[in-house]
Design an enzyme around this catalytic site. Structure first.
Site, PDB file in Angstrom:
ATOM      1  N   HIS A  37       2.949  21.305  12.954  1.00 25.85           N
ATOM      2  CA  HIS A  37       3.181  21.635  14.375  1.00 25.85           C
ATOM      3  C   HIS A  37       2.949  23.128  14.604  1.00 25.85           C
ATOM      4  O   HIS A  37       2.379  23.533  15.617  1.00 25.85           O
ATOM      5  CB  HIS A  37       4.631  21.321  14.783  1.00 25.85           C
ATOM      6  N   GLY A 147      -2.621  16.895  16.370  1.00 22.53           N
ATOM      7  CA  GLY A 147      -3.037  16.883  14.969  1.00 22.53           C
ATOM      8  C   GLY A 147      -3.906  15.669  14.665  1.00 22.53           C
ATOM      9  O   GLY A 147      -3.668  14.575  15.192  1.00 22.53           O
ATOM     10  N   SER A 185       4.461  15.729   7.582  1.00 24.66           N
ATOM     11  CA  SER A 185       4.977  14.784   8.569  1.00 24.66           C
ATOM     12  C   SER A 185       6.488  14.963   8.644  1.00 24.66           C
ATOM     13  O   SER A 185       7.136  15.210   7.612  1.00 24.66           O
ATOM     14  CB  SER A 185       4.664  13.346   8.119  1.00 24.66           C
ATOM     15  N   ARG A 187       8.537  12.729   8.933  1.00 23.97           N
ATOM     16  CA  ARG A 187       9.183  11.634   8.194  1.00 23.97           C
ATOM     17  C   ARG A 187       9.144  11.847   6.678  1.00 23.97           C
ATOM     18  O   ARG A 187       9.782  11.097   5.952  1.00 23.97           O
ATOM     19  CB  ARG A 187       8.545  10.297   8.565  1.00 23.97           C
TER      20      ARG A 187
END
Ligand code: PAF
Length: 286
Positions: A37, A147, A185, A187
């Site tokens: 990000h 992304g 990620s 996650r």
């Protein structure tokens, strides 16, 4: 950096900047921000005088059995990263602020949304397209940075913006990876140490697939077989798909025609999280 909970103030402030001739960049996120990000925000800051970031875990894109309630959150660290990377405006709306009444209007993008993630998570992309359409409408004319890690999402958003003539330029940015190749990620935080090692199989499968294309594989079936072989070395990774598609349309391919830009796209469950990754390659001349 301005932080807004309310849509009206955020929108008014961006409108003011635009009226003063400043270009607006936009990075939509669900928070728990990482360097991937950060690179999108940094890219937006390099290109645009004002950089808007939204942090909103969007309930519409989670199915009932998914991780909405446990989705990781850390607003303090998110705001620090936004500031560091050059964001000028951050929107952190509540669910009630975004959806004050039951949502009767949704956006769905046919075809591009149907296969791969769309087949595994049938309601997911309508949830994504609906919230992104709403965020585009809140932010106004802008360049929006996404992304490539979520390559199908990028294709869905691009097609939506084009079909609906939205005053938004959608910019795809390269996936940011850990030093060992794992795609960043939010996650990844769910992976324990063993799963973290197993997760590298996605990147290895893609590398092997790309190498097969570069070495002259004549058809997508043989590239898929190469990726499947790599996945077979980690049986605890539950593969959802390992696909070879046209990079622009995401249509599945059979023959590999020289000069075609293709994308290898994989998804697998490793422990709790489902991980996605992809790689691009141009079919070489033979
Ligand atoms: O990629 C994400 O984080 C989300 O799908 C997005 C684009 C912010 C929409 O909620």
């Amino acid at each position: 950096m301005e932080v807004h909970q309310r849509i009206d103030g955020f929108r008014a402030s961006l409108d003011e900047r635009r009226a003063a001739g400043v270009a607006v960049g936009f990075v939509p996120t669900m928070g728990y921000l990482h360097d991937g990000h950060g690179s999108l925000i940094g890219r937006a800051a390099a290109d645009c005088g004002a950089v808007a970031v939204s942090i909103f875990v969007n309930p519409l894109q989670f199915a009932a059995n998914e991780d909405l309630a446990s989705y990781p959150r850390d607003l303090e660290s998110d705001l620090a990263l936004c500031e560091r990377m050059g964001a000028t405006h951050v929107l952190v709306p509540s669910v009630d602020e975004m959806y004050p009444q039951p949502v009767l209007t949704t956006v769905s993008v046919a075809e591009v949304s149907m296969r791969m993630e769309g087949a595994v998570r049938p309601t997911h992309f309508a949830g994504v397209a609906t919230v992104v359409a709403k965020l585009f409408s809140i932010v106004g004319p802008c360049r929006a940075f996404f992304g490539e890690k979520d390559f199908q999402q990028l294709a869905v958003v691009r097609r939506m913006a084009s079909d609906l003539s939205m005053p938004v330029e959608v910019v795809g940015c390269a996936t940011v990876r850990e030093p060992d190749g794992l795609a960043m990620s939010s996650r990844n935080v769910y992976l324990d140490a063993t799963e973290r090692q197993v997760a590298l199989v996605l990147h290895r499968a893609l590398d092997a697939g790309v190498a097969a294309v570069v070495a002259g594989a004549a058809d997508a079936g043989s590239v898929r077989a190469v990726m499947d072989e790599v996945f077979a070395t980690e049986p605890s990774a539950m593969v959802d798909y390992a696909e070879v598609v046209d990079a622009a349309t995401l249509a599945p391919l059979e023959a590999l025609i020289p000069g075609t830009e293709i994308r290898l796209i994989v998804a697998a469950k490793v422990g709790a999280p489902r991980l996605l990754d992809n790689a691009g390659v141009v079919v070489p001349a033979r």
